[in-house]
Scaffold this motif. Sequence first.
Motif, PDB file in Angstrom:
ATOM      1  N   THR A  58       0.835  -1.199   0.000  1.00 37.44           N
ATOM      2  CA  THR A  58       0.000   0.000   0.000  1.00 37.44           C
ATOM      3  C   THR A  58       0.871   1.251   0.000  1.00 37.44           C
ATOM      4  O   THR A  58       0.596   2.205  -0.729  1.00 37.44           O
ATOM      5  CB  THR A  58      -0.967  -0.016   1.202  1.00 37.44           C
ATOM      6  N   THR A  76      -6.219  -6.596   1.939  1.00 32.95           N
ATOM      7  CA  THR A  76      -5.846  -5.417   1.150  1.00 32.95           C
ATOM      8  C   THR A  76      -6.797  -4.264   1.393  1.00 32.95           C
ATOM      9  O   THR A  76      -6.374  -3.120   1.596  1.00 32.95           O
ATOM     10  CB  THR A  76      -5.816  -5.768  -0.358  1.00 32.95           C
ATOM     11  N   PHE A 111      -5.876  -0.831   3.252  1.00 33.28           N
ATOM     12  CA  PHE A 111      -6.056   0.403   2.487  1.00 33.28           C
ATOM     13  C   PHE A 111      -6.988   1.375   3.195  1.00 33.28           C
ATOM     14  O   PHE A 111      -6.744   2.587   3.198  1.00 33.28           O
ATOM     15  CB  PHE A 111      -6.574   0.112   1.077  1.00 33.28           C
TER      16      PHE A 111
END
Length: 117
Positions: free
Chosen positions: A22, A78, A82
């Motif tokens: 990220t 993810t 994020f």
Amino acid sequence: MPTTVAAVAPILMLIASNVFMTFAWYGQLKVEHRPLWLIVLISWGIAFFEYCLAVPANRIGRHAYDPASLKALQEVITLAVFAVFSVTWLGERFTLNHAVGFILIAAGAAVVFKGPF
């Protein structure tokens, strides 16, 4: 029966790898004063550490999860990483439409974990 290490280690490693990735992909959005070629090189360097965690996480995780479950797990992690990153590092608002969209994706991952119908 998978061992606890085979079940938990990949999750922890995927969380850590996603933090690196990220930052590699989106961290540069706050660094607009640097040339793009330099940002790309720095991002590749950061992504190296992501790969050093993600590849073994999948290898270890294969003993506890099937590949589709590993991928679904990866996507949920993810999005969670994020969401935290976008609020804390980028200063973005996390809105209801983000939450609903991420929940729908997590629901899809849950279907993958459920197994064959």
